[in-house]
Design an enzyme around this catalytic site. Structure first.
Site, mmCIF file in Angstrom:
data_model
loop_
_atom_site.group_PDB
_atom_site.id
_atom_site.type_symbol
_atom_site.label_atom_id
_atom_site.label_comp_id
_atom_site.label_asym_id
_atom_site.label_seq_id
_atom_site.Cartn_x
_atom_site.Cartn_y
_atom_site.Cartn_z
ATOM 1 N N PHE A 150 0.816 -1.222 0.000
ATOM 2 C CA PHE A 150 0.000 0.000 0.000
ATOM 3 C C PHE A 150 0.847 1.269 0.000
ATOM 4 C CE2 PHE A 150 -2.585 -3.330 2.001
ATOM 5 C CZ PHE A 150 -3.721 -3.270 1.222
ATOM 6 N N ASN A 209 -7.533 0.916 -3.935
ATOM 7 C CA ASN A 209 -7.172 1.850 -5.006
ATOM 8 C C ASN A 209 -8.396 2.338 -5.771
ATOM 9 O OD1 ASN A 209 -4.523 1.960 -4.409
ATOM 10 N ND2 ASN A 209 -3.789 0.784 -6.155
ATOM 11 N N PHE A 250 -7.984 13.098 0.210
ATOM 12 C CA PHE A 250 -8.186 12.632 -1.156
ATOM 13 C C PHE A 250 -9.359 13.279 -1.867
ATOM 14 C CE2 PHE A 250 -5.980 9.403 -3.598
ATOM 15 C CZ PHE A 250 -4.818 9.348 -2.840
ATOM 16 N N GLY A 258 -2.968 9.919 -11.992
ATOM 17 C CA GLY A 258 -2.071 9.209 -12.902
ATOM 18 C C GLY A 258 -1.299 8.175 -12.116
ATOM 19 N N CYS A 261 -0.511 2.937 -10.793
ATOM 20 C CA CYS A 261 -1.440 2.072 -10.050
ATOM 21 C C CYS A 261 -2.920 2.393 -10.269
ATOM 22 C CB CYS A 261 -1.113 2.119 -8.565
ATOM 23 S SG CYS A 261 0.473 1.361 -8.201
ATOM 24 N N LYS A 322 2.765 13.035 -9.388
ATOM 25 C CA LYS A 322 2.531 13.704 -8.100
ATOM 26 C C LYS A 322 3.881 14.159 -7.562
ATOM 27 C CE LYS A 322 2.548 9.624 -5.129
ATOM 28 N NZ LYS A 322 1.869 8.984 -4.024
ATOM 29 N N ARG A 329 4.653 7.800 -15.206
ATOM 30 C CA ARG A 329 3.755 6.826 -15.828
ATOM 31 C C ARG A 329 2.310 7.318 -15.719
ATOM 32 N NH1 ARG A 329 6.041 1.276 -13.169
ATOM 33 N NH2 ARG A 329 6.318 2.619 -11.367
HETATM 34 N N1 LIG Z 1 4.616 1.758 -7.721
HETATM 35 C C1 LIG Z 1 3.765 1.773 -6.720
HETATM 36 O O1 LIG Z 1 3.549 2.824 -6.093
HETATM 37 C C2 LIG Z 1 3.065 0.525 -6.285
HETATM 38 C C3 LIG Z 1 2.402 0.512 -5.053
HETATM 39 C C4 LIG Z 1 1.751 -0.659 -4.649
HETATM 40 C C5 LIG Z 1 1.733 -1.772 -5.491
HETATM 41 N N2 LIG Z 1 2.368 -1.734 -6.695
HETATM 42 C C6 LIG Z 1 2.352 -2.946 -7.525
HETATM 43 O O2 LIG Z 1 3.620 -3.577 -7.417
HETATM 44 C C7 LIG Z 1 3.969 -4.205 -8.661
HETATM 45 C C8 LIG Z 1 5.304 -3.664 -9.140
HETATM 46 O O3 LIG Z 1 5.163 -2.273 -9.390
HETATM 47 P P1 LIG Z 1 6.435 -1.322 -9.605
HETATM 48 O O4 LIG Z 1 5.905 0.065 -9.710
HETATM 49 O O5 LIG Z 1 7.454 -1.658 -8.591
HETATM 50 O O6 LIG Z 1 6.923 -1.842 -11.039
HETATM 51 P P2 LIG Z 1 8.266 -1.506 -11.810
HETATM 52 O O7 LIG Z 1 7.922 -1.525 -13.240
HETATM 53 O O8 LIG Z 1 8.903 -0.290 -11.194
HETATM 54 O O9 LIG Z 1 9.222 -2.740 -11.462
HETATM 55 C C9 LIG Z 1 9.032 -4.037 -11.931
HETATM 56 C C10 LIG Z 1 10.411 -4.685 -12.055
HETATM 57 O O10 LIG Z 1 10.261 -6.069 -12.370
HETATM 58 C C11 LIG Z 1 11.304 -6.434 -13.243
HETATM 59 N N3 LIG Z 1 10.995 -7.696 -13.936
HETATM 60 C C12 LIG Z 1 10.106 -7.915 -14.941
HETATM 61 N N4 LIG Z 1 10.132 -9.207 -15.301
HETATM 62 C C13 LIG Z 1 11.022 -9.834 -14.497
HETATM 63 C C14 LIG Z 1 11.481 -11.164 -14.378
HETATM 64 N N5 LIG Z 1 11.018 -12.124 -15.168
HETATM 65 N N6 LIG Z 1 12.417 -11.446 -13.435
HETATM 66 C C15 LIG Z 1 12.899 -10.473 -12.636
HETATM 67 N N7 LIG Z 1 12.494 -9.195 -12.700
HETATM 68 C C16 LIG Z 1 11.581 -8.870 -13.618
HETATM 69 C C17 LIG Z 1 11.447 -5.241 -14.168
HETATM 70 O O11 LIG Z 1 12.676 -5.224 -14.837
HETATM 71 C C18 LIG Z 1 11.271 -4.081 -13.169
HETATM 72 O O12 LIG Z 1 12.521 -3.669 -12.654
HETATM 73 C C19 LIG Z 1 2.816 -3.921 -9.608
HETATM 74 O O13 LIG Z 1 1.922 -5.000 -9.564
HETATM 75 C C20 LIG Z 1 2.167 -2.678 -9.002
HETATM 76 O O14 LIG Z 1 0.786 -2.606 -9.313
HETATM 77 C C21 LIG Z 1 3.039 -0.609 -7.105
#
Ligand SMILES: NC(=O)c1ccc[n+]([C@@H]2O[C@H](COP(=O)([O-])OP(=O)(O)OC[C@H]3O[C@@H](n4cnc5c(N)ncnc54)[C@H](O)[C@@H]3O)[C@@H](O)[C@H]2O)c1
Length: 435
Positions: A150, A209, A250, A258, A261, A322, A329
């Protein structure tokens, strides 16, 4: 504990770093060799306040390592976190390609007692799918749990170390206990550790979300209406927020949500509903309202120039979706840039952290200023897209001197209308009558 985190993006890097900081041995794995090489040199690939210090400290202490060697990283791990991206597919559903690739890659190397935990946001039923797939690949029952994340970008370390709550979805109490002991250092302030089924846990993340997105689309819709009714959304906000059933959080009008997520999670939940034949009228409306809201400021700017943006000199403050992040993204600023460029405007942008990420998209189609004031030289108007602290109390006299015309389109309602009027600015914001 010995922990492997697969996927070293926003969530994986923060997760791995915070668990290393609390004394565990963590290896962060990724297929992006360049990212791992940078991390091994001590370079942090994202901007996130406080992260660098923690990474450096734990890496120096030998508790945090980075590698592309998934097999070696997994073998010794007692807990394996899956933190790869789950981006939207063309139909809005979550694309789980990376997740299944990881499951297949780790299966041969897993310790039979290891707990596999999904941190990625995944559709309801994915945990069960991972259990089935690992059974096919390994011939045994594996321990799979859900533990949605979260954290908020820009406050990720704080959120991770002092979570409002930790949610885990498990099939057995024993797995819940393992995860509880891992999280214990972060739960000292009595914040709850909530144990439920993997399905409820997966659903919890999407519902959280979706509800936050709903609040934003709701306030944006009524803000647009306020403008037409000669009401002021800021006054209306004050009028409703003191009601303890409503509150203030919020409910800030703006240029739409944007980030990586909210847009994808709202669509993914709607897609799950479609699959089950359950109407998702609100979710669909939340998404459509947001797409429209991202156009609102551009429409106002275009109208100001009589519909013709060709050759207009326009400054944009704020590119990140933000403040306190460099993440662009799905950022509303990208929609505005597309529109201004399509209309032939000459655009100069400034953002404290996100300019490199926009440069990777737009290159030299736009100009990048070194300071907020530099972006204004000769501008016929300024558009404000992100509420960075830097923009809240600018030197309005210098702005007036630098701009060709004192015209501001404020997508974040940063300034008082009375002050803008007194200073002789033409000032258009969201949900408030223009000055
Ligand atoms: N960014 C946020 O604020 C946030 C918050 C909560 C939950 N999430 C969730 O967490 C998940 C990850 O989000 P993120 O923003 O960290 O994504 P991100 O795109 O920043 O990172 C994902 C990483 O996974 C790697 N990857 C892809 N395929 C792979 C593989 N086969 N083996 C090893 N590594 C691999 C990519 O190279 C990348 O570095 C998503 O499901 C997202 O919805 C994100």
């Amino acid at each position: 504990m010995r922990i492997a985190v697969v996927g070293t993006g926003y969530v994986g890097l923060v997760t791995g770093t915070c668990f290393a900081d609390s004394g565990n041995n963590v290896v962060c794995l990724d297929i992006n060799a360049d990212k791992i090489a940078r991390l091994n040199r001590g370079e942090i690939p994202i901007y996130e306040p406080g992260l660098e210090e923690l990474v450096v400290r734990s890496a120096r202490a030998g508790r945090l390592t980075f590698s592309t060697d998934t097999a070696a990283g997994i073998r010794a791990a007692e807990i394996v976190f899956l933190a790869v991206g789950t981006p939207p597919a063309a139909d809005g559903s979550a694309d789980l390609t990376s997740l299944w690739n990881v499951v297949d890659a780790i299966a041969p190397h897993l310790d039979p007692r290891a707990v596999i935990v999904t941190k990625s946001t995944v559709p309801v039923g994915t945990c069960a799918g991972i259990e089935r797939r690992l059974k096919e690949r390994t011939g045994r029952d594996c321990l799979v749990a859900s533990n949605p994340e979260f954290l908020k970008e820009g406050a990720a370390i704080e959120d991770f170390q002092k979570p409002d709550r930790v949610v885990v979805g498990v099939r057995t109490a024993a797995v819940g206990d393992v995860l509880k002991s891992l999280y214990q250092p972060f739960l000292r302030t009595e914040h709850p550790f909530l144990v439920m089924s993997p399905e409820s846990s997966e659903m919890t993340k999407y519902v959280a979300n979706a509800l936050l997105s709903t609040k934003i689309s709701f306030i944006n819709e009524v803000a647009n209406l306020c403008e037409r009714m000669e009401a002021d959304i800021d006054d209306v906000r004050r009028g409703i927020g003191h009601d303890s059933r409503i509150g203030f959080a919020f409910l800030f009008p703006g240029v739409g949500y944007g980030g990586s997520c909210f847009p994808k999670d709202v669509q993914a939940l709607a897609s799950m509903a479609r699959d089950k034949g359950v109407p998702a009228r609100i979710l669909t409306a939340v998404h459509e309202t947001n797409l429209a809201q991202k156009q609102v400021l551009g429409t106002k700017i275009a109208a100001h120039f009589g519909g013709d943006l060709a050759g207009r000199r326009i400054a944009v403050w704020g590119l990140a979706f933000k403040p306190r992040t460099d993440d662009v993204r799905d950022a509303p600023a990208l929609d505005l840039l597309e529109r201004l460029l399509a209309g032939g405007a000459r655009v100069t942008v400034y953002d404290p952290e996100a300019m490199d990420n926009v440069r990777a998209i737009h290159g030299d189609r736009i100009a990048y200023a070194a300071t907020p004031m530099d972006a204004l030289d000769g501008a016929e108007c300024l558009a404000i897209m992100t509420e960075w602290g830097d923009f809240r109390r600018p030197d309005f006299d210098e702005m007036a001197r630098r701009m060709q015309s004192r015209t501001i389109f404020d997508g974040r309602n940063l300034y008082s209308r009375a002050e803008m009027r007194a200073r002789g600015f033409s000032y258009t914001s969201i949900g408030r009558a223009p000055v």
